[in-house]
Every structure is written in C-alpha cells, then in structure tokens.
Design an enzyme around this catalytic site. Structure first.
Site, PDB file in Angstrom:
ATOM      1  N   LYS A  36     -67.562  19.089  47.172  1.00  0.00           N
ATOM      2  CA  LYS A  36     -66.304  18.422  47.543  1.00  0.00           C
ATOM      3  C   LYS A  36     -66.405  17.842  48.943  1.00  0.00           C
ATOM      4  CE  LYS A  36     -62.878  20.843  44.822  1.00  0.00           C
ATOM      5  NZ  LYS A  36     -61.791  21.790  44.833  1.00  0.00           N
ATOM      6  N   GLY A  39     -66.632  19.368  53.007  1.00  0.00           N
ATOM      7  CA  GLY A  39     -67.623  20.407  53.312  1.00  0.00           C
ATOM      8  C   GLY A  39     -67.018  21.785  53.481  1.00  0.00           C
ATOM      9  N   CYS A  41     -66.051  23.234  56.195  1.00  0.00           N
ATOM     10  CA  CYS A  41     -64.917  23.279  57.128  1.00  0.00           C
ATOM     11  C   CYS A  41     -63.594  23.099  56.386  1.00  0.00           C
ATOM     12  CB  CYS A  41     -65.094  22.185  58.172  1.00  0.00           C
ATOM     13  SG  CYS A  41     -63.772  22.141  59.373  1.00  0.00           S
ATOM     14  N   ILE A 183     -66.445  35.024  62.345  1.00  0.00           N
ATOM     15  CA  ILE A 183     -65.855  35.041  60.997  1.00  0.00           C
ATOM     16  C   ILE A 183     -65.325  36.432  60.668  1.00  0.00           C
ATOM     17  CG2 ILE A 183     -66.402  34.780  58.524  1.00  0.00           C
ATOM     18  CD1 ILE A 183     -68.216  32.426  59.318  1.00  0.00           C
ATOM     19  N   SER A 264     -70.345  39.525  56.774  1.00  0.00           N
ATOM     20  CA  SER A 264     -70.299  38.307  57.614  1.00  0.00           C
ATOM     21  C   SER A 264     -71.344  38.460  58.710  1.00  0.00           C
ATOM     22  CB  SER A 264     -68.901  38.110  58.196  1.00  0.00           C
ATOM     23  OG  SER A 264     -68.427  39.300  58.800  1.00  0.00           O
ATOM     24  N   ALA A 314     -67.517  23.043  63.658  1.00  0.00           N
ATOM     25  CA  ALA A 314     -67.211  21.712  63.128  1.00  0.00           C
ATOM     26  C   ALA A 314     -67.244  20.648  64.223  1.00  0.00           C
ATOM     27  CB  ALA A 314     -65.850  21.736  62.457  1.00  0.00           C
ATOM     28  N   HIS A 438     -44.423  23.498  83.563  1.00  0.00           N
ATOM     29  CA  HIS A 438     -43.833  24.847  83.581  1.00  0.00           C
ATOM     30  C   HIS A 438     -42.632  24.874  82.635  1.00  0.00           C
ATOM     31  CE1 HIS A 438     -42.417  28.679  85.076  1.00  0.00           C
ATOM     32  NE2 HIS A 438     -41.203  28.145  85.195  1.00  0.00           N
TER      33      HIS A 438
HETATM   34  C1  LIG Z   1     -64.876  31.174  57.180  1.00  0.00           C
HETATM   35  C2  LIG Z   1     -65.276  30.086  58.137  1.00  0.00           C
HETATM   36  C3  LIG Z   1     -64.404  29.694  59.123  1.00  0.00           C
HETATM   37  C4  LIG Z   1     -64.766  28.693  60.012  1.00  0.00           C
HETATM   38  N1  LIG Z   1     -63.875  28.308  60.978  1.00  0.00           N
HETATM   39  C5  LIG Z   1     -64.223  27.361  61.867  1.00  0.00           C
HETATM   40  C6  LIG Z   1     -63.301  26.928  62.859  1.00  0.00           C
HETATM   41  O1  LIG Z   1     -62.171  27.404  62.925  1.00  0.00           O
HETATM   42  N2  LIG Z   1     -63.688  25.971  63.733  1.00  0.00           N
HETATM   43  C7  LIG Z   1     -64.948  25.414  63.677  1.00  0.00           C
HETATM   44  O2  LIG Z   1     -65.259  24.549  64.491  1.00  0.00           O
HETATM   45  N3  LIG Z   1     -65.835  25.796  62.732  1.00  0.00           N
HETATM   46  C8  LIG Z   1     -65.496  26.743  61.834  1.00  0.00           C
HETATM   47  N4  LIG Z   1     -66.386  27.111  60.854  1.00  0.00           N
HETATM   48  C9  LIG Z   1     -67.714  26.454  60.830  1.00  0.00           C
HETATM   49  C10 LIG Z   1     -67.627  25.063  60.205  1.00  0.00           C
HETATM   50  O3  LIG Z   1     -67.068  25.167  58.924  1.00  0.00           O
HETATM   51  C11 LIG Z   1     -69.009  24.443  60.148  1.00  0.00           C
HETATM   52  O4  LIG Z   1     -69.593  24.468  61.430  1.00  0.00           O
HETATM   53  C12 LIG Z   1     -68.952  23.011  59.652  1.00  0.00           C
HETATM   54  O5  LIG Z   1     -68.401  22.949  58.367  1.00  0.00           O
HETATM   55  C13 LIG Z   1     -70.354  22.402  59.631  1.00  0.00           C
HETATM   56  O6  LIG Z   1     -70.267  21.100  59.184  1.00  0.00           O
HETATM   57  P1  LIG Z   1     -71.500  20.361  58.496  1.00  0.00           P
HETATM   58  O7  LIG Z   1     -71.062  18.965  58.274  1.00  0.00           O
HETATM   59  O8  LIG Z   1     -72.721  20.602  59.289  1.00  0.00           O
HETATM   60  O9  LIG Z   1     -71.751  21.116  57.128  1.00  0.00           O
HETATM   61  P2  LIG Z   1     -70.819  21.608  55.943  1.00  0.00           P
HETATM   62  O10 LIG Z   1     -69.405  21.619  56.308  1.00  0.00           O
HETATM   63  O11 LIG Z   1     -71.450  22.868  55.484  1.00  0.00           O
HETATM   64  O12 LIG Z   1     -70.995  20.484  54.853  1.00  0.00           O
HETATM   65  C14 LIG Z   1     -72.226  20.249  54.232  1.00  0.00           C
HETATM   66  C15 LIG Z   1     -71.975  19.573  52.912  1.00  0.00           C
HETATM   67  O13 LIG Z   1     -73.226  19.147  52.380  1.00  0.00           O
HETATM   68  C16 LIG Z   1     -73.202  19.289  50.979  1.00  0.00           C
HETATM   69  N5  LIG Z   1     -74.604  19.318  50.512  1.00  0.00           N
HETATM   70  C17 LIG Z   1     -75.531  20.287  50.757  1.00  0.00           C
HETATM   71  N6  LIG Z   1     -76.716  19.937  50.225  1.00  0.00           N
HETATM   72  C18 LIG Z   1     -76.544  18.729  49.622  1.00  0.00           C
HETATM   73  C19 LIG Z   1     -77.395  17.851  48.915  1.00  0.00           C
HETATM   74  N7  LIG Z   1     -78.674  18.119  48.720  1.00  0.00           N
HETATM   75  N8  LIG Z   1     -76.871  16.697  48.442  1.00  0.00           N
HETATM   76  C20 LIG Z   1     -75.566  16.385  48.630  1.00  0.00           C
HETATM   77  N9  LIG Z   1     -74.710  17.189  49.290  1.00  0.00           N
HETATM   78  C21 LIG Z   1     -75.199  18.342  49.808  1.00  0.00           C
HETATM   79  C22 LIG Z   1     -72.437  20.582  50.764  1.00  0.00           C
HETATM   80  O14 LIG Z   1     -71.885  20.637  49.464  1.00  0.00           O
HETATM   81  C23 LIG Z   1     -71.369  20.487  51.863  1.00  0.00           C
HETATM   82  O15 LIG Z   1     -70.177  19.927  51.375  1.00  0.00           O
HETATM   83  C24 LIG Z   1     -66.040  28.080  59.918  1.00  0.00           C
HETATM   84  C25 LIG Z   1     -66.924  28.455  58.906  1.00  0.00           C
HETATM   85  C26 LIG Z   1     -66.541  29.446  58.027  1.00  0.00           C
HETATM   86  C27 LIG Z   1     -67.503  29.844  56.941  1.00  0.00           C
END
Ligand SMILES: Cc1cc2nc3c(=O)[nH]c(=O)nc-3n(C[C@H](O)[C@H](O)[C@H](O)COP(=O)(O)OP(=O)(O)OC[C@H]3O[C@@H](n4cnc5c(N)ncnc54)[C@H](O)[C@@H]3O)c2cc1C
Length: 452
Positions: A36, A39, A41, A183, A264, A314, A438
């Site tokens: 979806k 990602g 996030c 987490i 975690s 993120a 303030h």
């Molecule tokens: C529970 C939890 C809470 C979090 N809370 C926060 C927060 O409050 N603030 C914050 O900054 N960060 C938070 N994070 C971290 C944050 O979610 C990640 O740092 C961020 O999503 C990373 O972004 P990204 O684009 O690198 O990868 P992702 O968000 O992981 O996205 C990668 C995408 O690539 C797709 N993909 C993978 N392989 C392939 C492929 N071969 N072909 C096509 N698509 C593919 C996946 O399906 C996915 O949708 C949290 C994480 C978790 C698990």
C-alpha cells in the site's frame, strides 16, 4: 519498455516524497509499490500508532478530569476494536489523500514487486504479470520490517510484532514488551493507559538506549508511577507457554507472565528479492551501503530511508529522498543530517536533537548545560502537565547550541526549535533574545537558555 527520469522502488515516506519532489522539478517519476502506498509510516507505523495514542491521551485526560474541575466518567474497559476502527478511518483518509496528490502531481504509480534486471532496468511483477521498466535514476526505498528474536518467531497470536499489535481487538490483560526502544516504549505508554499490566524487558542499562541518560531515567520513573514494570539489564533467558499464558524467565531469575508479548528489538532492512546481486550493489550485514550523496556502488542507483544505515525515521527518510532528487538539478551536495530530531510519542513525550552532554564532551567541547523544569511554566500548570525537563547543551567557548533534550508535554513539537537552532548555528543569546509566546510550552526552551 516504459522509461522514466527517476524510479522509486517503494511507496513509503521516502519514495512518495522523492517522487513528488521529482515532479516539482520537472522530472518524469514512477513509484513502484508492492503493497500500500504510504509504506510502514502511514500503514503500520507513525500514523496508526499516533492515532491510537491520541485516543489514549484523551482517556488519560478524562481520567484526570477532576484536575480540571470536571466530573466526567469513562465507560471501561475500553473497546480497543472501536478505537482501532477510528485509527483505520484516519489511515484510509490519509492514504486516499496521498494517492490523489500523487496523481494530481503526475507521479505514475505501479502496483507490483520490483527487482533489478540490470543497473537501470527493473522487472516489476504485478497481478497482471511482469513488465520491464527503465529508469535513468533508480532509488531503492524499500524500507524495513519487524525483526524477530532468534529462535522465537512471531506466531501472530501471542508472540507479536508491532504490525500485529495494530490488529489487536481486545486490550491484553498482561503485556510483556521485549525491547525498551522507541517502539516498545510507545506501545507500553499506550497499553498502560488502555488498562494492560505492562512489563518492559530491556537488556541495556536504560530504556530508550539512544536518549539522554537523565531523560530516559525520568521516563522510567514516570512509567513505574503509572504501574509499568521496567526491567533493565535483563534478557529473556527462557520462554515457556502454558496454553494462553506465556511465562518469561529473565536474567537473575525473575519471572514475568503475560497473555501477549510484543517483540520490539529493531527492524530488518528490506534488501531481499531485489536482485541486488544482479547489479553488484554492495550490502553489508543487511544494509545497503551508500556514499555521502546516498549513491550505491552502482552509478545512478541510490538508496534512501530505512533500508540504509541512517536513523529509521520518516522525516529522515523524506530528507534523504529530497537530497537525492535535488542533486539531479544542482551541484551535488552531501546529505546533511545536522540537527535531526529524534522523537518518542510516550506520555510524556521525549525528544532530542544534536549532542548530549556526554557526546559533546567526548567530541572535545567544553560544555555548559542549562535546564528548566516543566513545573516552572505557567502553561504546564494550566494543562496539568508539570512532569518534564528541558536540557540544552552549549559550547562554552562559542556559546553555540550543540543539542537539546526534552521530556515533557509537546516535546515532539518543541524540538523543532532546537533542530533549527543547531542548523543555523544559533548561540545562547539567540534563544534568549527570541520572544517565546506566553503562556506556552515553548517557554521551556527560553527559560532553559536563560538558566546559566
Ligand atoms: C510502530 C512504528 C511506529 C513508528 N513511528 C514513527 C514516528 O512516529 N515517527 C517517525 O518519524 N517514524 C516512525 N516510525 C518509522 C517510520 O515508519 C519509518 O522510518 C519510515 O516508514 C521509513 O520510510 P521508508 O520510505 O524508508 O520505508 P517504508 O515506510 O518501510 O516503505 C517502504 C515501502 O516499500 C515497499 N516495498 C518493499 N520492497 C519492495 C519491492 N521490491 N517492490 C515494490 N515495493 C517494495 C513496501 O511495501 C513499503 O510500502 C515508526 C515505525 C514503526 C514500525
């Protein structure tokens, strides 16, 4: 074969932010996503957890309504499935909004799993078969997934990942959390308010191992006051199961029983099934290696976000994607991480940017630290949120701001001023001479900067 100026593999914050930036700069852009858009996030991380935490925060406030002169009672136990439905609505709304924005800006979205056939050619396997795509520039933005403990795989019923936690429909009676990082602590904060008896097991000397020592200790004290058990410097030595009850034997012989256990202990980067070996992209211990410009060992192929070795957040992922795209239009600049904010959405929140006192001293600075307690602020009393402290780290020689560390209400917003200050090379007098409205929580930074 369809050709694009820039192709992002992965539709998380790094992929979609980079693709939107690419369109703003006039490039043709393709976003490939196997699941979806949004990602981790949007679907399984930042947004759904914060939606649940927003409900928990309201529960906490209502429980303390008497402190605001109100007599309000809550129906208990809380219906987690109902709270979860609200979370799903928020996630769906934001996903639809994101898809519309991508389409409006001219980003093409391709549903499927991408792998490298050649340095600039990808095979994308989707529902309707496979197709080949060419990208002048390809950005790997495939993110990460929950890490299992060796020998203890997630069973998705009572040994759970953070993804599984978001599907729970009932509040666990006893919740054990292995790993007291960001987490783990966020889920502890959430489920303690919802009514679980929570135990955190952390093998390092403090929870939030990457945070300032005093601040992590303060969170531990506040957690314990809320009934959360915190075991530091303990490992789970043995796990046994008696039907629905899990029994954990910890280092030193203590035992914790629970009906659900969250593991975690970190996240694994998604480097498998990408065909990286077909194009000689260097990977070390499951991390894609990049240079200062975020370029991999193959020219024109970049990697950003959780899949590389930078902080798995993120906003870091987004900044990296923007850096890569902007570098295609200007003289190349290395990615600049200075002042990156680290935030933990517990109650109270924890946030930091820059160096801690110990890190600054290690780096050779003569350090001056200034502090202010949240209890000193009018706003904290008005909001009944007096627990907390802000610590600022200055270079004694130049008076420059080196870091800031906060535990307290709205810390995740307050840290933006520290990040900006660090990036702009702000001095103590810049903070002192900036008027802070303030009564607001932001005064904690002003007061700390004045406390020499
Ligand atoms: C529970 C939890 C809470 C979090 N809370 C926060 C927060 O409050 N603030 C914050 O900054 N960060 C938070 N994070 C971290 C944050 O979610 C990640 O740092 C961020 O999503 C990373 O972004 P990204 O684009 O690198 O990868 P992702 O968000 O992981 O996205 C990668 C995408 O690539 C797709 N993909 C993978 N392989 C392939 C492929 N071969 N072909 C096509 N698509 C593919 C996946 O399906 C996915 O949708 C949290 C994480 C978790 C698990």
């Amino acid at each position: 074969m369809k050709k694009y100026d820039i192709v992002f593999i992965g539709g998380g914050p790094s992929g979609y932010t980079g693709a939107l930036r690419a369109r703003d700069l006039g490039f043709s852009a393709l976003l490939i996503e196997k699941s979806k858009v949004g990602g981790v996030c949007l679907q399984l991380g930042c947004i759904p957890t914060k939606a649940l935490l927003a409900s928990a925060s309201l529960i906490d406030k209502i429980t303390r309504a008497v402190q605001f002169g109100l007599e309000v009672r809550l129906d208990t136990p809380h219906k987690l499935w109902k709270i979860s439905e609200k979370k799903d609505v928020i996630v769906n709304e934001l996903t639809q909004g994101l898809i519309q924005t991508l389409k409006r800006k001219g980003v093409e979205i391709l549903q499927g799993e991408a792998s490298f056939k050649g340095p600039h050619v990808l095979t994308v396997k989707g529902e309707n078969g496979a197709e080949e795509i060419e990208g002048q520039v390809i950005v790997i933005a495939t993110g990460s997934r929950p890490q299992e403990l060796p020998g203890i795989p997630f069973n998705h019923t009572n040994i759970l990942s953070s993804d599984d936690m978001l599907t729970l429909r009932e509040v666990p009676k006893d919740l054990a959390i292995i790993g007291g990082g960001v987490i783990g602590c966020e889920f502890a904060s959430l489920f303690a308010v919802l009514g679980s008896k929570v135990s955190i097991v952390e093998m390092l000397p403090q929870i939030l191992p990457l945070s300032d020592k005093d601040i992590a200790k303060r969170l531990e004290v506040l957690f314990k006051r809320r009934g959360i058990q915190v075991f530091t410097e303990k490992k789970m030595e043995k796990l046994s199961s008696d039907g629905a009850v899990l029994s954990l034997l910890l280092t030193g012989g203590e035992r914790v029983s629970c009906d659900k256990m969250l593991i975690s202990v970190g996240r694994r980067r998604n480097v498998e099934n990408l065909g990286l070996e077909n194009v000689d992209i260097n990977v070390d211990k499951g991390t894609i290696l990049v240079n200062g410009f975020l370029e991999t060992s193959v020219a024109g192929v970049y990697a950003v976000g959780d899949v590389i070795g930078s902080p798995q957040l993120a906003h870091v992922a987004q900044a990296e994607a923007i850096c890569v795209v902007d570098n295609l239009r200007r003289e190349r600049r290395a990615m600049n991480y200075r002042g990156w904010p680290n935030t933990v959405f517990t109650h109270p929140e924890v946030a930091s940017a820059g160096l801690s006192k110990e890190e600054a001293e290690k780096a050779g600075y003569e350090v001056e630290e200034s502090r202010c307690l949240f209890g000193a602020l009018g706003k904290s009393h008005v909001e009944r949120e007096t627990d907390g402290i802000a610590k600022l780290v200055f270079d004694r020689k130049t008076d420059k701001l080196l870091g800031g560390h906060i535990i307290g209400e709205n810390a995740s917003d307050l840290i933006a001023e520290i990040s900006l200050g660090i990036r702009l090379g702000a001095k103590r007098e810049d903070l002192v001479n900036t008027m802070h409205a303030h009564p607001t929580f932001s005064e904690v930074i002003w007061e700390a900067s004045r406390n020499i």
